[in-house]
Design a protein around this motif. Structure first.
Motif, PDB file in Angstrom:
ATOM      1  N   GLU A 120     -12.256  15.343  -7.738  1.00 30.51           N
ATOM      2  CA  GLU A 120     -12.524  13.975  -7.296  1.00 30.51           C
ATOM      3  C   GLU A 120     -11.480  13.029  -7.881  1.00 30.51           C
ATOM      4  N   VAL A 121     -11.036  12.084  -7.064  1.00 29.50           N
ATOM      5  CA  VAL A 121     -10.153  11.035  -7.559  1.00 29.50           C
ATOM      6  C   VAL A 121     -10.808   9.700  -7.240  1.00 29.50           C
ATOM      7  N   ARG A 122     -10.732   8.801  -8.212  1.00 27.76           N
ATOM      8  CA  ARG A 122     -11.281   7.454  -8.056  1.00 27.76           C
ATOM      9  C   ARG A 122     -10.155   6.454  -8.274  1.00 27.76           C
ATOM     10  N   PHE A 123     -10.357   5.249  -7.769  1.00 30.21           N
ATOM     11  CA  PHE A 123      -9.379   4.180  -7.971  1.00 30.21           C
ATOM     12  C   PHE A 123     -10.107   2.956  -8.500  1.00 30.21           C
ATOM     13  N   ASP A 124      -9.532   2.342  -9.546  1.00 33.31           N
ATOM     14  CA  ASP A 124     -10.150   1.136 -10.084  1.00 33.31           C
ATOM     15  C   ASP A 124      -9.691  -0.081  -9.293  1.00 33.31           C
ATOM     16  N   SER A 125     -10.061  -1.259  -9.743  1.00 29.29           N
ATOM     17  CA  SER A 125      -9.781  -2.494  -9.002  1.00 29.29           C
ATOM     18  C   SER A 125      -8.299  -2.838  -8.915  1.00 29.29           C
ATOM     19  N   THR A 126      -7.466  -2.165  -9.714  1.00 26.13           N
ATOM     20  CA  THR A 126      -6.018  -2.387  -9.628  1.00 26.13           C
ATOM     21  C   THR A 126      -5.307  -1.272  -8.858  1.00 26.13           C
ATOM     22  N   GLY A 127      -6.073  -0.293  -8.377  1.00 30.06           N
ATOM     23  CA  GLY A 127      -5.490   0.831  -7.638  1.00 30.06           C
ATOM     24  C   GLY A 127      -5.032   1.969  -8.514  1.00 30.06           C
ATOM     25  N   ARG A 135     -11.290   8.290 -16.607  1.00 31.73           N
ATOM     26  CA  ARG A 135     -10.045   8.165 -17.376  1.00 31.73           C
ATOM     27  C   ARG A 135      -8.857   8.086 -16.428  1.00 31.73           C
ATOM     28  N   THR A 136      -7.857   7.299 -16.777  1.00 31.46           N
ATOM     29  CA  THR A 136      -6.638   7.186 -15.975  1.00 31.46           C
ATOM     30  C   THR A 136      -5.957   8.548 -15.893  1.00 31.46           C
ATOM     31  N   LEU A 137      -5.503   8.910 -14.695  1.00 34.60           N
ATOM     32  CA  LEU A 137      -4.811  10.198 -14.536  1.00 34.60           C
ATOM     33  C   LEU A 137      -3.555  10.222 -15.399  1.00 34.60           C
ATOM     34  N   ALA A 138      -3.405  11.266 -16.191  1.00 37.55           N
ATOM     35  CA  ALA A 138      -2.222  11.430 -17.038  1.00 37.55           C
ATOM     36  C   ALA A 138      -1.173  12.298 -16.337  1.00 37.55           C
ATOM     37  N   THR A 139      -1.616  13.101 -15.383  1.00 38.96           N
ATOM     38  CA  THR A 139      -0.712  13.970 -14.640  1.00 38.96           C
ATOM     39  C   THR A 139      -0.958  13.778 -13.148  1.00 38.96           C
ATOM     40  N   THR A 140      -0.033  14.268 -12.349  1.00 40.49           N
ATOM     41  CA  THR A 140      -0.157  14.155 -10.897  1.00 40.49           C
ATOM     42  C   THR A 140      -1.364  14.944 -10.409  1.00 40.49           C
ATOM     43  N   GLY A 141      -2.207  14.296  -9.614  1.00 37.00           N
ATOM     44  CA  GLY A 141      -3.349  14.968  -9.009  1.00 37.00           C
ATOM     45  C   GLY A 141      -2.917  15.602  -7.690  1.00 37.00           C
ATOM     46  N   THR A 142      -3.522  16.729  -7.338  1.00 36.92           N
ATOM     47  CA  THR A 142      -3.098  17.444  -6.129  1.00 36.92           C
ATOM     48  C   THR A 142      -4.280  17.933  -5.295  1.00 36.92           C
ATOM     49  N   VAL A 143      -4.037  17.963  -3.986  1.00 43.36           N
ATOM     50  CA  VAL A 143      -4.931  18.612  -3.029  1.00 43.36           C
ATOM     51  C   VAL A 143      -4.048  19.582  -2.257  1.00 43.36           C
ATOM     52  N   ILE A 154      -0.716  17.589  -1.142  1.00 41.92           N
ATOM     53  CA  ILE A 154      -0.847  16.140  -1.163  1.00 41.92           C
ATOM     54  C   ILE A 154      -0.959  15.747  -2.625  1.00 41.92           C
ATOM     55  N   GLN A 155      -0.113  14.810  -3.066  1.00 44.66           N
ATOM     56  CA  GLN A 155      -0.067  14.454  -4.477  1.00 44.66           C
ATOM     57  C   GLN A 155      -0.418  12.982  -4.682  1.00 44.66           C
ATOM     58  N   VAL A 156      -1.139  12.710  -5.776  1.00 44.55           N
ATOM     59  CA  VAL A 156      -1.450  11.341  -6.190  1.00 44.55           C
ATOM     60  C   VAL A 156      -0.799  11.134  -7.561  1.00 44.55           C
ATOM     61  N   ALA A 157       0.120  10.190  -7.620  1.00 42.87           N
ATOM     62  CA  ALA A 157       0.866   9.945  -8.856  1.00 42.87           C
ATOM     63  C   ALA A 157      -0.008   9.233  -9.883  1.00 42.87           C
ATOM     64  N   PRO A 158       0.156   9.602 -11.159  1.00 40.56           N
ATOM     65  CA  PRO A 158      -0.593   8.895 -12.199  1.00 40.56           C
ATOM     66  C   PRO A 158      -0.092   7.445 -12.302  1.00 40.56           C
ATOM     67  N   ILE A 159      -0.884   6.588 -12.864  1.00 38.81           N
ATOM     68  CA  ILE A 159      -0.611   5.163 -13.069  1.00 38.81           C
ATOM     69  C   ILE A 159      -0.516   4.382 -11.757  1.00 38.81           C
ATOM     70  N   THR A 160       0.432   4.724 -10.878  1.00 38.76           N
ATOM     71  CA  THR A 160       0.663   3.925  -9.667  1.00 38.76           C
ATOM     72  C   THR A 160      -0.297   4.252  -8.522  1.00 38.76           C
ATOM     73  N   GLY A 161      -0.758   5.496  -8.452  1.00 38.90           N
ATOM     74  CA  GLY A 161      -1.629   5.913  -7.347  1.00 38.90           C
ATOM     75  C   GLY A 161      -0.874   6.185  -6.059  1.00 38.90           C
ATOM     76  N   ARG A 162       0.440   6.288  -6.133  1.00 38.65           N
ATOM     77  CA  ARG A 162       1.250   6.581  -4.934  1.00 38.65           C
ATOM     78  C   ARG A 162       0.885   7.955  -4.396  1.00 38.65           C
ATOM     79  N   VAL A 163       0.661   8.021  -3.082  1.00 41.75           N
ATOM     80  CA  VAL A 163       0.240   9.272  -2.440  1.00 41.75           C
ATOM     81  C   VAL A 163       1.385   9.791  -1.596  1.00 41.75           C
ATOM     82  N   THR A 164       1.731  11.070  -1.783  1.00 36.62           N
ATOM     83  CA  THR A 164       2.828  11.678  -1.039  1.00 36.62           C
ATOM     84  C   THR A 164       2.441  13.080  -0.576  1.00 36.62           C
ATOM     85  N   ILE A 165       3.211  13.585   0.392  1.00 40.74           N
ATOM     86  CA  ILE A 165       3.036  14.944   0.881  1.00 40.74           C
ATOM     87  C   ILE A 165       4.278  15.737   0.506  1.00 40.74           C
ATOM     88  N   GLN A 166       4.056  16.921  -0.068  1.00 40.54           N
ATOM     89  CA  GLN A 166       5.174  17.812  -0.426  1.00 40.54           C
ATOM     90  C   GLN A 166       5.210  19.009   0.487  1.00 40.54           C
TER      91      GLN A 166
END
Length: 166
Positions: A120-127, A135-143, A154-166
């Motif tokens: 599961e991935v969640r996003f706070d009010s700042t994204g 807890r804030t993701l410390a490493t890249t999350g993946t699906v 599909i990757q979710v970057a820590p801190i920024t929440g940028r979502v990309t496809i590899q």
């Protein structure tokens, strides 16, 4: 001079035989050239994660997506307070519960999910992306999704929440 009005039986049989031989060798390769289901599913997941992130920012409430790997093979988007499944923006009267083993996604499966050990991935009010414990993701999350043996990440970057496809 003799006038020709068509093809002879021998010519027709040869053309049909050649087409049969060519289709036997080319058909398995053609399906590998068009990974449409896998790419469609990857872009759907990417878009849904981005949508959930933007809802968290705009509503200033934690939102998230919970993934279930194969055989359940689905995911749902939710709002944490109150704990409810959010509605699909494309179909406003239907909950955002996406099944990947039917319709346009037939054959695609979610093979792995890793958001700091959770599904599961969640996003706070700042994204900012959070794990299941908040807890804030410390490493890249993946699906990871699969279709006919090929994978897409599909990757979710820590801190920024940028979502990309590899």
């Amino acid at each position: 001079m003799k006038r020709s009005d068509g093809f002879t039986l021998v010519e027709l049989v040869l053309v049909i035989a050649l087409l049969g031989i060519m289709s036997y060798f080319l058909a398995p390769r053609i399906t590998d050239l068009f990974p449409i289901q896998r790419e469609t599913a990857a872009f759907k997941i990417l878009g849904d994660i981005r949508y959930v992130r933007s809802r968290a920012i705009s509503e200033q409430v934690v939102h998230g997506i919970q993934f279930s790997v194969h055989p359940a093979n689905n995911y749902r988007a939710f709002r944490s307070i109150p704990a409810t499944i959010i509605k699909d923006p494309a179909r406003p009267n239907i909950d955002m519960l996406i099944q990947l083993n039917a319709g346009e996604f037939g054959g695609v499966r979610i093979s792995a999910v890793n958001f700091q050990g959770g599904a599961e991935v969640r996003f706070d009010s700042t994204g900012t992306p959070l794990d299941i414990s908040g807890r804030t993701l410390a490493t890249t999350g993946t699906v990871t999704i699969q279709y006919q043996g090929a994978t897409q990440l599909i990757q979710v970057a820590p801190i920024t929440g940028r979502v990309t496809i590899q």
